[in-house]
Scaffold this motif. Structure first.
Motif, PDB file in Angstrom:
ATOM      1  N   SER A  28       0.828  -1.201   0.000  1.00 56.44           N
ATOM      2  CA  SER A  28       0.000   0.000   0.000  1.00 56.44           C
ATOM      3  C   SER A  28       0.866   1.256   0.000  1.00 56.44           C
ATOM      4  O   SER A  28       0.495   2.281  -0.588  1.00 56.44           O
ATOM      5  N   SER A  29       2.032   1.188   0.641  1.00 58.46           N
ATOM      6  CA  SER A  29       2.961   2.313   0.615  1.00 58.46           C
ATOM      7  C   SER A  29       3.483   2.544  -0.803  1.00 58.46           C
ATOM      8  O   SER A  29       3.552   3.679  -1.288  1.00 58.46           O
ATOM      9  N   ASN A  30       3.828   1.456  -1.485  1.00 58.49           N
ATOM     10  CA  ASN A  30       4.285   1.565  -2.870  1.00 58.49           C
ATOM     11  C   ASN A  30       3.186   2.107  -3.783  1.00 58.49           C
ATOM     12  O   ASN A  30       3.452   2.886  -4.706  1.00 58.49           O
ATOM     13  N   ALA A  31       1.958   1.693  -3.544  1.00 58.11           N
ATOM     14  CA  ALA A  31       0.844   2.149  -4.368  1.00 58.11           C
ATOM     15  C   ALA A  31       0.616   3.648  -4.184  1.00 58.11           C
ATOM     16  O   ALA A  31       0.320   4.369  -5.151  1.00 58.11           O
ATOM     17  N   PHE A  32       0.754   4.121  -2.955  1.00 53.80           N
ATOM     18  CA  PHE A  32       0.621   5.555  -2.701  1.00 53.80           C
ATOM     19  C   PHE A  32       1.719   6.315  -3.432  1.00 53.80           C
ATOM     20  O   PHE A  32       1.457   7.355  -4.064  1.00 53.80           O
ATOM     21  N   ALA A  33       2.944   5.810  -3.365  1.00 53.82           N
ATOM     22  CA  ALA A  33       4.058   6.436  -4.072  1.00 53.82           C
ATOM     23  C   ALA A  33       3.796   6.465  -5.574  1.00 53.82           C
ATOM     24  O   ALA A  33       4.061   7.475  -6.255  1.00 53.82           O
ATOM     25  N   ALA A  34       3.272   5.380  -6.116  1.00 52.71           N
ATOM     26  CA  ALA A  34       2.995   5.301  -7.549  1.00 52.71           C
ATOM     27  C   ALA A  34       1.936   6.315  -7.966  1.00 52.71           C
ATOM     28  O   ALA A  34       2.010   6.905  -9.057  1.00 52.71           O
ATOM     29  N   ALA A  35       0.942   6.528  -7.106  1.00 44.20           N
ATOM     30  CA  ALA A  35      -0.103   7.507  -7.408  1.00 44.20           C
ATOM     31  C   ALA A  35       0.470   8.917  -7.447  1.00 44.20           C
ATOM     32  O   ALA A  35       0.078   9.744  -8.287  1.00 44.20           O
ATOM     33  N   ILE A  36       1.398   9.225  -6.533  1.00 40.57           N
ATOM     34  CA  ILE A  36       2.074  10.536  -6.569  1.00 40.57           C
ATOM     35  C   ILE A  36       2.863  10.678  -7.863  1.00 40.57           C
ATOM     36  O   ILE A  36       2.815  11.708  -8.540  1.00 40.57           O
TER      37      ILE A  36
END
Length: 248
Positions: free
Chosen positions: A102-110
């Motif tokens: 979920s941390s990686n997904a948030f980074a990807a969205a940014i």
């Protein structure tokens, strides 16, 4: 308790504008609700914007950062770009971060989001925009924190100090700052107009060391205040400037 929700609901009742409705799902408990407010005013060049964005992406992609910081308790975080008085956008909505995925997904969205503005500098209006988003995010944090990063003092929009004071009165626990240095006196301006609440702070950085400063800043916002020696080393090693606290 969801302090901002309680405050806003009480205000609506007093104004005669609150209508009871079906009970919503119970909010998800998290360690911190963290709202990241990122300056994209005209003084931030395209290269500087990319360095700033990539700093946040790297922080949330870092497995050591996740295991050492977020791994000790889930957080909820959103990401807002801001510039002039009417230029604010919740670029990445409130997201539960409770795993490396979920941390990686948030980074990807940014990383995937484009830059929406390049106008004046209105941090007070950005704080006003961020505040009501806490009330509807369906998370219940032990702390609610707003973080404002920018490279210039207010030259547009709502009074920053008033916006800060109103947010604290509504239940926000702390408003922190990350000053991207270049403008004379900006660190002191952030201390006097942005910083507020128990345990609040202002860090300083350059665009070039922004990524490493982001790691330190978010860790402090989630875990708490580091030891004094850590603060001294951060001030000397990361910013190259004495003083850690408190343009377009």
């Amino acid at each position: 308790m969801k302090k901002v929700v309680v405050f806003l609901a009480a205000t609506l009742i007093l104004m005669g504008g609150f209508a009871a409705g079906p009970a919503s799902a119970d909010p998800i408990p998290v360690r911190v609700e963290l709202s990241l407010l990122v300056d994209v005013s005209g003084s931030v060049s395209a290269t500087e914007w990319q360095l700033q964005r990539d700093g946040y992406v790297a922080a949330f992609q870092n497995p050591n950062f996740y295991s050492n910081v977020i791994g000790s308790g889930a957080i909820a975080v959103n990401y807002i770009y801001w510039s002039g008085a009417s230029q604010q956008s919740q670029t990445v909505g409130w997201t539960l971060i409770d795993s490396q995925a979920s941390s990686n997904a948030f980074a990807a969205a940014i990383a995937a989001a484009s830059r929406p503005y390049s106008g004046s500098t209105a941090p007070g209006s950005a704080i006003n925009f961020a505040l009501p988003l806490f009330a509807s995010n369906n998370y219940d944090g032990l702390r609610q924190v707003i973080d404002v990063s920018g490279d210039g003092a207010q030259n547009d929009g709502a009074s920053t100090a008033t916006a800060r004071n109103n947010a604290l009165a509504a239940g926000i626990d702390a408003i922190n700052g990350l000053v991207i240095l270049g403008e004379t006196g900006l660190l002191n301006w952030y201390v006097n107009n942005v910083q507020g609440g128990a345990g609040s702070f202002v860090y300083s950085a350059t665009f070039e060391n922004f990524a490493s400063t982001i790691d330190q800043k978010i860790e402090r916002e989630i875990v708490g205040t580091p030891e004094p020696l850590t603060l001294i080393l951060l001030g000397l090693g990361l910013t190259g400037l004495a003083g850690l606290r408190r343009r377009d």
